[in-house]
Scaffold this motif. Structure first.
Motif, PDB file in Angstrom:
ATOM      1  N   ALA A 103       0.834  -1.205   0.000  1.00 24.04           N
ATOM      2  CA  ALA A 103       0.000   0.000   0.000  1.00 24.04           C
ATOM      3  C   ALA A 103       0.869   1.257   0.000  1.00 24.04           C
ATOM      4  CB  ALA A 103      -0.929  -0.012   1.216  1.00 24.04           C
ATOM      5  N   GLU A 104       2.022   1.205   0.653  1.00 25.47           N
ATOM      6  CA  GLU A 104       2.919   2.356   0.691  1.00 25.47           C
ATOM      7  C   GLU A 104       3.405   2.714  -0.715  1.00 25.47           C
ATOM      8  OE1 GLU A 104       4.023   5.344   2.659  1.00 25.47           O
ATOM      9  OE2 GLU A 104       3.800   3.675   4.053  1.00 25.47           O
ATOM     10  N   GLU A 105       3.812   1.700  -1.454  1.00 25.65           N
ATOM     11  CA  GLU A 105       4.271   1.928  -2.832  1.00 25.65           C
ATOM     12  C   GLU A 105       3.115   2.377  -3.726  1.00 25.65           C
ATOM     13  OE1 GLU A 105       7.876  -1.386  -3.093  1.00 25.65           O
ATOM     14  OE2 GLU A 105       5.786  -2.044  -3.086  1.00 25.65           O
ATOM     15  N   MET A 106       1.953   1.734  -3.545  1.00 24.16           N
ATOM     16  CA  MET A 106       0.785   2.106  -4.352  1.00 24.16           C
ATOM     17  C   MET A 106       0.364   3.545  -4.084  1.00 24.16           C
ATOM     18  SD  MET A 106      -1.178   0.822  -6.694  1.00 24.16           S
ATOM     19  CE  MET A 106      -1.494   2.332  -7.583  1.00 24.16           C
ATOM     20  N   LEU A 107       0.482   3.977  -2.856  1.00 27.11           N
ATOM     21  CA  LEU A 107       0.125   5.342  -2.491  1.00 27.11           C
ATOM     22  C   LEU A 107       1.015   6.342  -3.220  1.00 27.11           C
ATOM     23  CD1 LEU A 107      -1.772   7.010  -0.743  1.00 27.11           C
ATOM     24  CD2 LEU A 107      -0.160   6.786   1.142  1.00 27.11           C
ATOM     25  N   GLU A 108       2.302   6.067  -3.293  1.00 28.62           N
ATOM     26  CA  GLU A 108       3.218   6.938  -4.030  1.00 28.62           C
ATOM     27  C   GLU A 108       2.845   6.989  -5.516  1.00 28.62           C
ATOM     28  OE1 GLU A 108       5.646   8.912  -3.196  1.00 28.62           O
ATOM     29  OE2 GLU A 108       5.934   8.431  -1.092  1.00 28.62           O
ATOM     30  N   LEU A 109       2.542   5.831  -6.088  1.00 30.06           N
ATOM     31  CA  LEU A 109       2.167   5.797  -7.510  1.00 30.06           C
ATOM     32  C   LEU A 109       0.876   6.561  -7.768  1.00 30.06           C
ATOM     33  CD1 LEU A 109       2.946   2.064  -8.393  1.00 30.06           C
ATOM     34  CD2 LEU A 109       4.189   4.072  -9.196  1.00 30.06           C
ATOM     35  N   SER A 110      -0.121   6.352  -6.905  1.00 33.62           N
ATOM     36  CA  SER A 110      -1.420   7.010  -7.095  1.00 33.62           C
ATOM     37  C   SER A 110      -1.309   8.519  -6.990  1.00 33.62           C
ATOM     38  CB  SER A 110      -2.426   6.485  -6.064  1.00 33.62           C
ATOM     39  OG  SER A 110      -2.653   5.099  -6.227  1.00 33.62           O
ATOM     40  N   ARG A 111      -0.470   8.982  -6.071  1.00 37.65           N
ATOM     41  CA  ARG A 111      -0.301  10.429  -5.893  1.00 37.65           C
ATOM     42  C   ARG A 111       0.467  11.068  -7.042  1.00 37.65           C
ATOM     43  NH1 ARG A 111       1.116  10.390   0.605  1.00 37.65           N
ATOM     44  NH2 ARG A 111      -1.058  10.483   1.339  1.00 37.65           N
ATOM     45  N   HIS A 112       1.173  10.258  -7.802  1.00 37.12           N
ATOM     46  CA  HIS A 112       2.031  10.809  -8.851  1.00 37.12           C
ATOM     47  C   HIS A 112       1.613  10.379 -10.254  1.00 37.12           C
ATOM     48  CE1 HIS A 112       4.528  11.316  -5.215  1.00 37.12           C
ATOM     49  NE2 HIS A 112       4.928  12.412  -5.830  1.00 37.12           N
ATOM     50  N   GLY A 113       0.323  10.079 -10.428  1.00 35.48           N
ATOM     51  CA  GLY A 113      -0.177   9.913 -11.782  1.00 35.48           C
ATOM     52  C   GLY A 113      -0.724   8.556 -12.174  1.00 35.48           C
ATOM     53  N   ALA A 114      -0.483   7.502 -11.371  1.00 34.60           N
ATOM     54  CA  ALA A 114      -1.050   6.188 -11.711  1.00 34.60           C
ATOM     55  C   ALA A 114      -2.542   6.210 -11.412  1.00 34.60           C
ATOM     56  CB  ALA A 114      -0.358   5.088 -10.901  1.00 34.60           C
ATOM     57  N   ALA A 115      -3.364   6.147 -12.444  1.00 32.85           N
ATOM     58  CA  ALA A 115      -4.802   6.375 -12.286  1.00 32.85           C
ATOM     59  C   ALA A 115      -5.588   5.110 -11.952  1.00 32.85           C
ATOM     60  CB  ALA A 115      -5.357   6.995 -13.564  1.00 32.85           C
TER      61      ALA A 115
ATOM     62  N   ALA B 120      15.362 -10.232   2.904  1.00 32.24           N
ATOM     63  CA  ALA B 120      16.026 -10.994   1.850  1.00 32.24           C
ATOM     64  C   ALA B 120      16.032 -10.273   0.512  1.00 32.24           C
ATOM     65  CB  ALA B 120      15.335 -12.348   1.688  1.00 32.24           C
ATOM     66  N   ALA B 121      15.164  -9.260   0.373  1.00 37.12           N
ATOM     67  CA  ALA B 121      14.997  -8.613  -0.927  1.00 37.12           C
ATOM     68  C   ALA B 121      15.993  -7.483  -1.123  1.00 37.12           C
ATOM     69  CB  ALA B 121      13.574  -8.069  -1.054  1.00 37.12           C
ATOM     70  N   ALA B 122      16.392  -7.301  -2.367  1.00 31.13           N
ATOM     71  CA  ALA B 122      17.227  -6.152  -2.714  1.00 31.13           C
ATOM     72  C   ALA B 122      16.354  -4.905  -2.779  1.00 31.13           C
ATOM     73  CB  ALA B 122      17.896  -6.401  -4.058  1.00 31.13           C
ATOM     74  N   ILE B 123      16.973  -3.739  -2.546  1.00 31.19           N
ATOM     75  CA  ILE B 123      16.247  -2.471  -2.648  1.00 31.19           C
ATOM     76  C   ILE B 123      16.227  -2.075  -4.122  1.00 31.19           C
ATOM     77  CG2 ILE B 123      16.256  -0.030  -2.014  1.00 31.19           C
ATOM     78  CD1 ILE B 123      17.574  -0.828   0.618  1.00 31.19           C
ATOM     79  N   VAL B 124      15.047  -2.208  -4.730  1.00 34.41           N
ATOM     80  CA  VAL B 124      14.903  -1.928  -6.165  1.00 34.41           C
ATOM     81  C   VAL B 124      13.580  -1.207  -6.412  1.00 34.41           C
ATOM     82  CG1 VAL B 124      16.309  -3.887  -6.919  1.00 34.41           C
ATOM     83  CG2 VAL B 124      13.846  -4.185  -6.567  1.00 34.41           C
ATOM     84  N   PRO B 125      13.499  -0.428  -7.483  1.00 35.20           N
ATOM     85  CA  PRO B 125      12.222   0.198  -7.841  1.00 35.20           C
ATOM     86  C   PRO B 125      11.251  -0.835  -8.395  1.00 35.20           C
ATOM     87  CG  PRO B 125      13.873   0.707  -9.494  1.00 35.20           C
ATOM     88  CD  PRO B 125      14.594  -0.015  -8.395  1.00 35.20           C
ATOM     89  N   CYS B 126       9.942  -0.589  -8.193  1.00 31.27           N
ATOM     90  CA  CYS B 126       8.938  -1.535  -8.690  1.00 31.27           C
ATOM     91  C   CYS B 126       8.088  -0.950  -9.809  1.00 31.27           C
ATOM     92  CB  CYS B 126       8.029  -2.009  -7.548  1.00 31.27           C
ATOM     93  SG  CYS B 126       6.978  -0.714  -6.860  1.00 31.27           S
TER      94      CYS B 126
ATOM     95  N   CYS C 273       6.050  15.851 -13.917  1.00 26.19           N
ATOM     96  CA  CYS C 273       6.707  15.113 -12.843  1.00 26.19           C
ATOM     97  C   CYS C 273       6.695  13.627 -13.169  1.00 26.19           C
ATOM     98  CB  CYS C 273       5.968  15.381 -11.528  1.00 26.19           C
ATOM     99  SG  CYS C 273       6.610  14.468 -10.114  1.00 26.19           S
ATOM    100  N   VAL C 274       7.869  13.004 -13.112  1.00 26.97           N
ATOM    101  CA  VAL C 274       8.003  11.557 -13.276  1.00 26.97           C
ATOM    102  C   VAL C 274       8.555  11.005 -11.971  1.00 26.97           C
ATOM    103  CG1 VAL C 274       9.239   9.711 -14.480  1.00 26.97           C
ATOM    104  CG2 VAL C 274       8.318  11.652 -15.766  1.00 26.97           C
ATOM    105  N   THR C 275       7.910   9.954 -11.438  1.00 31.87           N
ATOM    106  CA  THR C 275       8.275   9.449 -10.120  1.00 31.87           C
ATOM    107  C   THR C 275       8.572   7.959 -10.164  1.00 31.87           C
ATOM    108  OG1 THR C 275       6.843  11.108  -9.098  1.00 31.87           O
ATOM    109  CG2 THR C 275       7.581   9.289  -7.704  1.00 31.87           C
ATOM    110  N   LEU C 276       9.787   7.600  -9.774  1.00 31.98           N
ATOM    111  CA  LEU C 276      10.200   6.203  -9.645  1.00 31.98           C
ATOM    112  C   LEU C 276       9.914   5.765  -8.213  1.00 31.98           C
ATOM    113  CD1 LEU C 276      11.686   3.942 -11.313  1.00 31.98           C
ATOM    114  CD2 LEU C 276      13.782   4.684 -10.152  1.00 31.98           C
ATOM    115  N   VAL C 277       9.256   4.611  -8.059  1.00 28.19           N
ATOM    116  CA  VAL C 277       8.771   4.176  -6.745  1.00 28.19           C
ATOM    117  C   VAL C 277       9.324   2.804  -6.397  1.00 28.19           C
ATOM    118  CG1 VAL C 277       6.707   3.520  -5.428  1.00 28.19           C
ATOM    119  CG2 VAL C 277       6.660   5.535  -6.909  1.00 28.19           C
ATOM    120  N   GLY C 278       9.690   2.637  -5.142  1.00 21.36           N
ATOM    121  CA  GLY C 278      10.139   1.345  -4.630  1.00 21.36           C
ATOM    122  C   GLY C 278      10.452   1.456  -3.159  1.00 21.36           C
TER     123      GLY C 278
END
Length: 416
Positions: free
Chosen positions: A216-228, A272-278, A356-361
């Motif tokens: 939800a944290e990642e989805m919130l960033e996407l929704s606020r920055h243009g993912a409709a 266990a996961a690497a820090i990467v954008p999604c 504005c273009v936003t990379l999220v992860g």
């Protein structure tokens, strides 16, 4: 029986043929043994058409036969106009709910339609951009006990003053999530033309991929920055109230969609996961407002009035100047709002030509690796006029609006 809340957007109910398909889908869910509550948006472009009528009725005829357009509901109008706008725009969802209820009846399943107020959606009194403050779903619960499918008009409610209010663009998502929480639903399914959440906008990024799940944290960033795909306030509400969301395609019976996890990722997976954008999202137009900190209070009051319902992306202060970034998507007339605000902060302090273009992860802003990678990929792609803003779970690129499609594709290459 377990309760499932389903929300269908405007494209899903755009015409009678699509409404009948949605009715069949709802009946199939009911036959699987679930109680079903359905939230609907207005058909197709109905809301835009109603808004255009409101603009047209405000036109002032001039002696030379031309028409001066008075913006709705910002310039030359009052709070009364916002009230009447809500009365007008709420009609669209009422048409959808009644037609869908009739379509479900025609398939031999009992259904009943409710407006936002009949459903117990109580809001504050902020017309055009109301917030839900309480849900009293007693009538819905009564009808579910009678074995009926309940159809609810999204995007609207009633204030504590008994006035019709609307929730702003994307408000039907908010209606669905709030009802899911109040009813204790086992699932809240958001249906649209898109089969879930993708790594980028498939219309712009040709190799975008569907995500099986996202926090939800990642989805919130996407929704606020243009993912409709999902409304940001709905995602925020679901996160706070631990409601799982499922974004799926209306038209694909085998749609797996994307699950939005309200509790984020389990600690063992994060370790266990690497820090990467999604994923990456874009807003082709934002409003940047530079304000002297000494004038911040009157300027923000003006912003609240002329950009009511618009999302605040950030407010940063450096020295004696604060910079406010707004998403003007919900603003009926950006240029009229800009003109009004320029009278307070000065024209030099306003910029409406940026995107504005936003990379999220998860945690990508907490390392130096990803901001540097974004800068390198933009430079390699021939872009040089941009600013980077780094947050915990996102990296934001501010640049001329016309460069957004290229920057979106360049940043998408960074997603593994």
């Amino acid at each position: 029986m377990s309760i499932i809340v389903q929300k269908y957007g405007g494209s899903s109910v755009a015409d009678l043929a699509r409404i009948k398909k949605v009715a069949a889908k709802v009946v199939a869910t009911r036959e699987r043994g679930h109680d079903v509550v359905v939230v609907v948006s207005a058909m197709g472009d109905t809301t835009d058409e109603l808004l255009q009528m409101a603009r047209d009725v405000h036109r002032v005829d001039q002696p030379n036969g031309a028409a001066e357009v008075v913006a709705v509901p910002i310039k030359g109008t009052s709070d009364l106009s916002r009230r009447e706008l809500d009365m007008l725009l709420s009609v669209g969802e009422r048409i959808s709910m009644a037609l869908l209820s009739m379509a479900i009846h025609s398939l031999g399943c009992e259904a009943i339609s409710f407006t936002g107020s009949q459903s117990g959606i109580v809001t504050n009194d902020s017309h055009s951009s109301a917030r839900i403050i309480e849900v009293r779903p007693y009538r819905i619960q009564d009808e579910l006990r009678r074995g009926r499918v309940v159809i609810v008009a999204g995007y609207q409610g009633t204030s504590y003053k008994k006035e019709v209010t609307t929730l702003g663009r994307g408000g039907s998502d908010m209606t669905a999530v709030a009802l899911a929480g109040a009813l204790g639903a086992v699932a809240c399914e958001i249906y649209s033309d898109v089969d879930g959440v993708f790594t980028g906008d498939p219309r712009v990024v040709l190799d975008a991929r569907r995500l099986d799940s996202i926090s939800a944290e990642e989805m919130l960033e996407l929704s606020r920055h243009g993912a409709a795909v999902l409304h940001d306030e709905a995602v925020s509400y679901a996160k706070r109230h631990q409601i799982a969301l499922h974004a799926r395609s209306t038209h694909d019976p085998d749609s797996r969609g994307t699950e939005v996890r309200p509790d984020g990722w389990p600690d063992e997976l994060l370790a266990a996961a690497a820090i990467v954008p999604c994923a990456v999202a874009a807003l082709a137009r934002i409003v940047s407002v530079s304000i002297k900190t000494a004038e911040l209070v009157p300027a923000m009051k003006c912003v609240d009035r002329v950009f009511a319902g618009c999302g605040v992306l950030s407010l940063d202060a450096v020295g004696d100047t604060a910079t406010l970034l707004l998403d003007p998507t919900n603003c009926p007339d950006v240029e009229a709002a800009r003109e009004t605000l320029a009278g307070v902060v000065g024209a030099a302090g306003l910029d409406t030509a940026r995107g504005c273009v936003t990379l999220v992860g998860h945690d990508i802003g907490r390392t130096t690796q990803w901001p540097m990678a974004v800068r390198d990929c933009l430079n390699a792609g021939g872009l040089s006029h941009y600013d980077l803003r780094v947050r915990e779970h996102s990296i934001r690129v501010l640049l001329p609006g016309e460069d957004c499609p290229l920057a979106l594709n360049l940043c998408h290459r960074l997603i593994p």
